[in-house]
Design a protein around this motif. Structure first.
Motif, PDB file in Angstrom:
ATOM      1  N   VAL A 137       2.605  -0.932  -6.035  1.00 25.57           N
ATOM      2  CA  VAL A 137       1.988  -0.195  -4.936  1.00 25.57           C
ATOM      3  C   VAL A 137       0.553   0.203  -5.284  1.00 25.57           C
ATOM      4  O   VAL A 137       0.297   0.806  -6.329  1.00 25.57           O
ATOM      5  N   HIS A 138      -0.358  -0.163  -4.386  1.00 27.02           N
ATOM      6  CA  HIS A 138      -1.771   0.225  -4.496  1.00 27.02           C
ATOM      7  C   HIS A 138      -1.866   1.628  -3.898  1.00 27.02           C
ATOM      8  O   HIS A 138      -2.099   1.773  -2.705  1.00 27.02           O
ATOM      9  N   ASP A 139      -1.649   2.627  -4.717  1.00 28.80           N
ATOM     10  CA  ASP A 139      -1.545   3.980  -4.164  1.00 28.80           C
ATOM     11  C   ASP A 139      -2.919   4.666  -4.162  1.00 28.80           C
ATOM     12  O   ASP A 139      -3.318   5.312  -5.126  1.00 28.80           O
ATOM     13  N   ASN A 140      -3.620   4.514  -3.043  1.00 33.00           N
ATOM     14  CA  ASN A 140      -4.926   5.172  -2.916  1.00 33.00           C
ATOM     15  C   ASN A 140      -4.837   6.446  -2.077  1.00 33.00           C
ATOM     16  O   ASN A 140      -5.836   7.050  -1.738  1.00 33.00           O
ATOM     17  N   MET A 141      -3.618   6.822  -1.732  1.00 35.59           N
ATOM     18  CA  MET A 141      -3.382   8.077  -1.006  1.00 35.59           C
ATOM     19  C   MET A 141      -4.144   8.147   0.307  1.00 35.59           C
ATOM     20  O   MET A 141      -4.555   9.224   0.752  1.00 35.59           O
ATOM     21  N   VAL A 142      -4.307   6.991   0.899  1.00 33.28           N
ATOM     22  CA  VAL A 142      -4.995   6.931   2.187  1.00 33.28           C
ATOM     23  C   VAL A 142      -4.686   5.565   2.815  1.00 33.28           C
ATOM     24  O   VAL A 142      -4.335   4.620   2.124  1.00 33.28           O
ATOM     25  N   TYR A 143      -4.731   5.527   4.151  1.00 33.92           N
ATOM     26  CA  TYR A 143      -4.702   4.239   4.831  1.00 33.92           C
ATOM     27  C   TYR A 143      -6.128   3.726   4.782  1.00 33.92           C
ATOM     28  O   TYR A 143      -6.986   4.239   5.500  1.00 33.92           O
ATOM     29  N   GLY A 144      -6.358   2.708   3.978  1.00 33.02           N
ATOM     30  CA  GLY A 144      -7.721   2.208   3.847  1.00 33.02           C
ATOM     31  C   GLY A 144      -8.133   1.392   5.068  1.00 33.02           C
ATOM     32  O   GLY A 144      -9.083   1.725   5.782  1.00 33.02           O
ATOM     33  N   LEU A 145      -7.384   0.340   5.331  1.00 35.95           N
ATOM     34  CA  LEU A 145      -7.831  -0.642   6.322  1.00 35.95           C
ATOM     35  C   LEU A 145      -7.959  -0.055   7.723  1.00 35.95           C
ATOM     36  O   LEU A 145      -8.785  -0.498   8.511  1.00 35.95           O
TER      37      LEU A 145
ATOM     38  N   GLY B 117       0.841  -1.191   0.000  1.00 39.44           N
ATOM     39  CA  GLY B 117       0.000   0.000   0.000  1.00 39.44           C
ATOM     40  C   GLY B 117       0.878   1.244   0.000  1.00 39.44           C
ATOM     41  O   GLY B 117       2.097   1.162   0.147  1.00 39.44           O
ATOM     42  N   ASP B 118       0.266   2.370  -0.150  1.00 36.73           N
ATOM     43  CA  ASP B 118       1.051   3.606  -0.150  1.00 36.73           C
ATOM     44  C   ASP B 118       1.518   3.936   1.267  1.00 36.73           C
ATOM     45  O   ASP B 118       2.664   4.359   1.474  1.00 36.73           O
ATOM     46  N   GLY B 119       0.671   3.688   2.272  1.00 42.18           N
ATOM     47  CA  GLY B 119       1.120   3.873   3.645  1.00 42.18           C
ATOM     48  C   GLY B 119       2.238   2.890   3.934  1.00 42.18           C
ATOM     49  O   GLY B 119       3.277   3.229   4.504  1.00 42.18           O
ATOM     50  N   ASP B 120       2.011   1.715   3.501  1.00 45.25           N
ATOM     51  CA  ASP B 120       2.886   0.573   3.673  1.00 45.25           C
ATOM     52  C   ASP B 120       4.269   0.775   3.041  1.00 45.25           C
ATOM     53  O   ASP B 120       5.294   0.688   3.721  1.00 45.25           O
TER      54      ASP B 120
HETATM   55 MG    MG Z   1      -3.393   3.104   0.989  1.00 48.24          MG
END
Ligand code: MG
Ligand code: TPP
Ligand code: TPP
Ligand code: SF4
Ligand code: SF4
Ligand code: MG
Lengths: 554, 280, 554, 280
Positions: free
Chosen positions: D117-125, D91-94
């Motif tokens: 990288v799954h860059d959604n510009m947010v911590y999803g989980l 992830g992006d946070g990751d």
């Molecule tokens: Mg993310």
């Protein structure tokens, strides 16, 4: 028949407002003058899956939730499958008639209704709240008032749905005749909120954390309140940055705390030891979840006790304590922050998801919290040494800027001024200075509530942390068993525990497969005659725990 | 000002750290004399390594921190008390290996702190292993047949991370170094100075740098020009030293704290808390 | 009079070849048929400061060094100040006459000589070796042979210096008449080398580490030998990368180890717990030094025991053992690597600087080490599940590539195939599966040397790790005390310790301020009648320890 | 090939991860059909986050690793057995927060691994906090009044770190994404694909990216040109997707291992050890 204890379960998909309805039911009960305990069960996902909230309430304190319910509201089919067996005799099952048909129970066409009024899926939860309210015979206007305070968005639609529910459930209205009281017994707080406010009351200046379930809500709560509280709240790149920043912050004189769960706190171990060596006051909130590793992130467990007690390489005094419910969480969080500043040591508030994320009726008094100032140096500045040897082991502090001296902290073994040393005599001297604080902490603990005893009985059910809540609820239905909670876990208050137990039979209940707490008690010389362990990620269900206590004490 | 301590200096004779330490002292003394800096407002911190001993040798407020973490440590100080002037002394193994994340994020968030890296391209204190900035082929104790990695370019990394003050110095050019340190200390925001610091024992690069460095300021480099800074950062044939890039941006603590000084708490929080609870 | 035990101290600035001369003296003694123990004392710096080497040797095994010396060679003035009081009656003090004048002792103009022959400062050490050799009456040709093998660079200059020494010291030549033997009693290895070779013998394929004293020499040694051993040796960016790479490597089927000291290993805790959850075999070498935090990096201590026993959040089986000397280090390193692969758990070899960086006469047989293969799956591939439930808890392994199935490991709680689960029953199932391995490990341990008893006596001096070496040397001069070493620390071999102690009085000796090992023994139900603790960063000096044992047993 | 597993998919309806997962499946299937890849040689790993569930949803060898560590985990696999094809899903946070050090060093050492990288510009989980790539002003749970940090530019960082394959994709351009994945899987060395992946629940960026992305390959970008790649990486008005940069360099495991396959040990080590000891 007037009903006292009432348990409601609301289940549905994540994203259907399950938790919100649990909260609103809690608020409703609280407004009716009832004590509340709400547990939210949710998997590690954002939408779909299955969430449920359990709200147990009563006119006398309820310490933990029950898994058998008087009312079960199922917003989807899965909820029916999962929960229908939990319905008590004479209980009511309310379900979404658009997705399932059931014989016993009240089917409400939730989807259709929501569609009719052009609502959103989240409103299924509203329907659930209204159904519970109707079953409990709450006057519609009363409910409306609750809605007004809690559904600022889409209020009209929500009220309309509630009206449809009341209309449809006319026959069952007031099926449960609830005992109520004139005044609210307290405020509803989640454990993490109580911890955050306790630390704030003791003067927390800076909170630094990286999100990790079930500690994240401390971060969210404080970030939200930071302006009100005059606090700096920071979310940095990693847990390692978190704790190293926190040590810098405390060095500079700000009362600082960090929070995480097992995996995140594991990353902080190196710097936790630095806190010990540099004698930097630091409060850590360690919110536990089932491990090892990523484990079962949104559930509860007590498998991190040994880990919490022994973090950090090398030897240094530290404090580890664990509160039970929100009232104690508030008090002990405040106390811990004061203690770490008094003794200049790191301290851990060990807690679990079961406390941190459950809502409880809480009565706390922020005015009652005193802020203990650290020992400050007032001698001649040119003689100042950050690590001055003293009888108590506590060296007076100064915070830069100070004109006329320097404040030197260190991760290396050091002399009294903070300059590195490798000389045998100086190493011994400093180790002994630090260890004198251990003694000082023990002495201080004699004035504090380190072990709590609840009720009477010739047998003692010994617990720690939020398992105490399950225990308190369970023993309501067991004869001759009192609950003894060990609050301070390091230094271990053996004197207080001895007094509390006074030779009684000991049964230990904990959420652990290996029995870490029991081993701790044994290692301190306490006999344990029976133990009750659970490690499925869930808190004890009070009746089940009661049965196991009865079994263990026979 | 007397910046000396009684700590015995245990660096090897001829170590580049002496030049660095003295240049830093000069910079502080000059700024104090000029009235631009108060020594009591300064706090320094260091990582672990030969470079780390700097904090023992300077009579300033200090926190001898962990390997790789000095910049985080001083960031925390700055959050607690934005009136402090904070400086992190780190090694190349320290800053670019163990602690690279913190360097990148300090740049990204424009933390108002100075990071000074003693870049000797070797782990000195642990007796000579390759570091992130060691040349490919470097024979260290963990790479006896030569490192197989390309060296990192720390200036390029900090530029790519949003650094607002990016400089390189060389202990062999003392005056120039003092000038860089002064500018870095005065810069509002994250100031990064990578110092070429020969390790006479494990990686003696004095003559290499003496022969191959040149001063950017002598060649009309414009530190306001990001692209020019980037080009200079990638230059390898000759090695530019000086101020590559500088820009003013709001700092993290300005934006975070506004008027708050967390370390100087005044009113008790109980009223606010009572208010908060009453809403629940 | 023929002398058996002989102790030599060589002291000087870092950079004067002190350690090298210690080594060459050890080699000389070894070649003379004598057992050797060499301890190198050095501060955390590269040049200057004060280093010294102590070499104790004898025709029978010497388990630890002595701090009173027969011969003291001082390459600088500081050495004289520091060590002159350590000279035994009748001993010889050799000093650098260019920097100090002393009455008793032999002054050699070291600086002048080195200048005369255009040598380098390092050659002061050579002069020291030659002086010792002369005092011990070693024939010059014999010494020349040793020099040839050990000073490949500048051999001629070194030999010339030695000749000058022999010439000058003619009168004292052969002052110490050493007992010798025909054959070398073994090979000289440092503890870390023995550990490295033990792991190699058990099939170590990959070693990954970030340097940290006193673990670095494992990395250096294996990096150097990697081609010969067919091993991949990697030094990555951080300790976190180290352990996560190691887990990937082990997942892919390579026997993998990592090494560090307290602070570096603290950073590995999160992934250590992942090893437990994912059941990935991993060997960790934890070389301890005095803490907390950076502490006293180049010295020795045993303050990391609790830390080592309790690392990692959550509950999972793991193995912690600690060897005494090089022979045992070799064996137990090999054994641990085999065990972690047999049981698919993480394991820690806990050691200290005193073992890791001291040279000892060693006799090991690489051929004797067997490589235990892990349990491999040979059932139908489509049924394969990485976490298959078995009676022993051990699930058969497969390593990709495998055509026909997939191997799925996880940090989350998982089902038998490795897919994430949060269901209560499955969580319980997997926790219990993992815990069955604890039982299996305990059973296996019954066939292993978990507790070692040395000598006879009605009282037991109980130790672990390299403190056992000090104890063995000390009890040579104490009556009626045997040494009992606890080798396995987790799982704790209480049965074996019970048998070994068989009711005798227990004295515990350890390098710890808080008595972690003693507390461990007590927590396992063993009584301790006295303890001996030291925490100045130095190993016990055998005579001093002997005196304290006598005191404790009176 | 059936890449499905029995794991229940728990991503939100409409989540960008579906497009990513399906594109990856397509890429693998096509390469397997073309004979360019063997599925059994593949091992995937992931961090912790919504993205991490990918490993549960793909019937491939996998290691569900820790937050930020998947690239280290697969690096270890590659060292143990260089014949494996390894992919890290992060992830992006990751990748850019917790694990940024490993990303930089994987690029630096040209580790032969793919990082997606799954860059959604947010911590999803963890329900919506800002991440390193979140815009300044982003209101997340830890920044309720808006993030005060500039976003990181991961492509610039990887370029500055020596990455040999640097690409950006968008789940809204599925075909193009499949093409990028295929190229990345075939690249010998470190291949980095940053995927713009809208999080419909906490950061729905679909329309923003639909409107503002354009395909580099359509505009004649030359992926061999480092400076052009750098310029494109810094572009913000329009958002380029595609292959920014690619170059062939020796990989870490080629240089480290030569012919060794550590996971396939043959001869017992005792002879070598006896030899080693005999010299002491
Ligand atoms: Mg993310
Ligand atoms: C977490 C951790 N890992 C490893 C070490 C051991 N260590 C001490 S200094 C050092 C290397 C320092 O190299 P560098 O930062 O380049 O500093 P120099 O000595 O060259 O000034 C290492 C690896 C440590 N102290 N802490
Ligand atoms: C060491 C550690 N710290 C924190 C967490 C908690 N955590 C789990 S997922 C996550 C955020 C993931 O964000 P990202 O990587 O962007 O993934 P996404 O969910 O957006 O796909 C965090 C902080 C953790 N699992 N481990
Ligand atoms: S080892 Fe190198 S860096 Fe360290 S003090 Fe010596 S010369 Fe300086
Ligand atoms: S929270 Fe966002 S990233 Fe996670 S599954 Fe839902 S939409 Fe996708
Ligand atoms: Mg260095």
């Amino acid at each position: 028949m007037v009903q006292d204890l009432l348990t409601v379960i609301v289940g549905g998909e994540a994203g259907h407002g399950v938790k919100k309805s649990g909260n609103v039911i809690s608020i409703l009960m609280n407004e009716l003058g009832r004590y509340v305990f709400e547990m939210d069960d949710y998997p590690s996902l954002i939408r779909g899956g299955h969430n449920f909230s359990v709200v147990s309430s009563s006119t006398s304190p309820v310490y933990s939730h029950y898994m058998s319910a008087d009312i079960i509201v199922c917003l989807d089919k899965r909820s029916v499958d999962m929960h229908k067996d939990r319905l008590k005799d004479g209980g009511s099952l309310v379900y979404n008639a658009d997705t399932v048909t059931l014989d016993p129970g009240t089917g409400l066409p939730m989807k259709t209704w929501i569609k009719d009024i052009k609502g959103i899926p989240l409103m299924a939860g509203t329907i659930g709240v209204a159904a519970v309210s109707a079953l409990c015979g709450v006057e519609f206007s009363f409910l409306e008032r609750i809605f007004k305070a809690n559904y600022p968005r889409g209020l009209e639609a929500n009220v309309e749905l509630a009206r449809m529910v009341y209309e449809r459930m006319k026959d069952d209205e007031g099926k449960f005749e609830l005992a109520t009281a004139e005044t609210r017994p307290g405020h509803l707080l989640a454990g993490n909120e109580a911890i955050a406010l306790g630390a704030a009351a003791a003067g927390l200046d800076v909170y630094i954390a990286y999100p990790m379930t079930p500690a994240s809500s401390v971060l969210h709560y404080l970030a939200d309140l930071s302006k009100k509280l005059g606090m700096a709240v920071v979310h940095p790149e990693t847990e390692i940055a978190v704790i190293n920043m926190a040590l810098g912050s405390a060095y500079a004189g700000a009362r600082t705390a960090v929070g995480s769960s097992g995996g995140g706190f594991a990353l902080m171990h190196e710097a936790f030891s630095l806190a010990g060596m540099s004698e930097t006051p630091l409060m850590v909130i360690l919110a536990s979840r089932p491990g090892p590793s990523t484990g079962v992130p949104t559930y509860t467990c007590q498998g991190d006790l040994d880990f919490a007690l022994n973090v950090g390489h090398g030897e240094f005094p530290r404090i580890v304590l664990s509160p039970s419910g929100t009232n104690q969480a508030f008090e002990k969080a405040a106390e811990l922050l004061n203690l770490v500043w008094k003794f200049q040591v790191p301290g851990i508030l060990l807690t679990e998801k079961h406390l941190g994320e459950s809502w409880m009726t809480t009565s706390i008094d922020p005015e009652s919290v005193e802020i203990t100032e650290p020992s400050l140096y007032d001698g001649p500045l040119e003689q100042y040494g950050r690590y001055e040897k003293t009888d108590s082991g506590i060296s007076p502090m100064l915070f830069p800027p100070v004109k006329g001296t320097v404040v030197k902290a260190s991760s290396y073994e050091h002399d009294q001024k903070g300059i590195t040393t490798e000389e045998a005599e100086k190493v011994v001297e400093m180790q002994e200075k630090r260890y004198r604080k251990e003694k000082a902490i023990r002495e201080e603990m004699r004035n504090l509530l380190t072990v709590a005893t609840y009720g009477e009985g010739s047998k003692s059910l010994v617990t720690y942390g939020s398992t105490t809540l399950s225990a308190l609820e369970a023993v309501k239905n067991v004869d001759d068993v009192r609950v003894v909670q060990v609050i301070f876990l390091r230094p271990f208050p053996d004197w207080a525990l001895q007094e509390a137990l006074s030779g009684s039979d000991v049964i230990v209940a904990e959420l652990s497969i290996s029995g870490q707490f029991e081993n701790l008690l044994r290692s301190k010389g306490f006999d344990v005659s029976a133990h009750i362990r659970q490690y499925d990620g869930r808190a004890f269900d009070p009746p089940e725990l009661a049965a196991r206590i009865r079994e263990a004490t026979q | 000002m007397n910046l000396e301590t009684y700590a015995e200096n245990t660096w090897c004779k001829g170590c580049g750290n002496f030049g660095l330490l003295n240049s830093f002292k000069d910079a502080v003394n000059e700024l104090v004399e000029e009235g631009a800096l108060k020594a009591e407002n300064m706090v320094i911190s260091s990582g672990i390594g030969c470079h780390g001993k700097t904090v023992d040798y300077l009579n300033l407020n200090s926190f001898y921190s962990l390997h790789g973490r000095a910049i985080s440590c001083v960031s925390g100080m700055k959050i607690a008390n934005p009136n402090l002037t904070v400086v992190a002394f780190q090694g190349d193994g320290d800053a670019f290996g163990e602690g690279i994340a913190h360097v990148i994020f300090s740049a990204k968030r424009n933390m108002d702190a100075m990071l000074l890296v003693h870049d000797n391209m070797v782990y000195g204190l642990t007796t000579g292993q390759f570091t992130p900035t060691s040349d490919k082929g470097f024979k260290g104790k963990s790479t006896p047949r030569g490192s197989i990695e390309e060296p990192m370019n720390p200036l390029a990394l900090v530029l790519a991370s949003g650094g607002t003050f990016v400089a390189r110095g060389f202990v062999g050019k003392r005056k120039h170094l003092v000038g860089l340190f002064k500018k870095a200390l005065l810069h509002k925001g994250f100031s990064f100075v990578n110092v070429l610091q020969p390790c006479v024992t494990f990686n003696n690069t004095y003559s290499h740098f003496r022969e191959n460095t040149y001063i950017l300021e002598d060649e009309g480099h414009d530190p306001a020009d990001f692209q020019a800074a980037w080009d200079k950062a990638l230059e390898t044939e000759r090695i530019p030293i000086g101020l590559f890039y500088q820009v003013e941006k709001p700092t993290f603590t300005d934006l975070l704290l506004e008027d708050l000084v967390p370390a100087e708490r005044r009113k008790p929080p109980s009223t606010a808390i009572s208010e908060i609870i009453s809403e629940r």
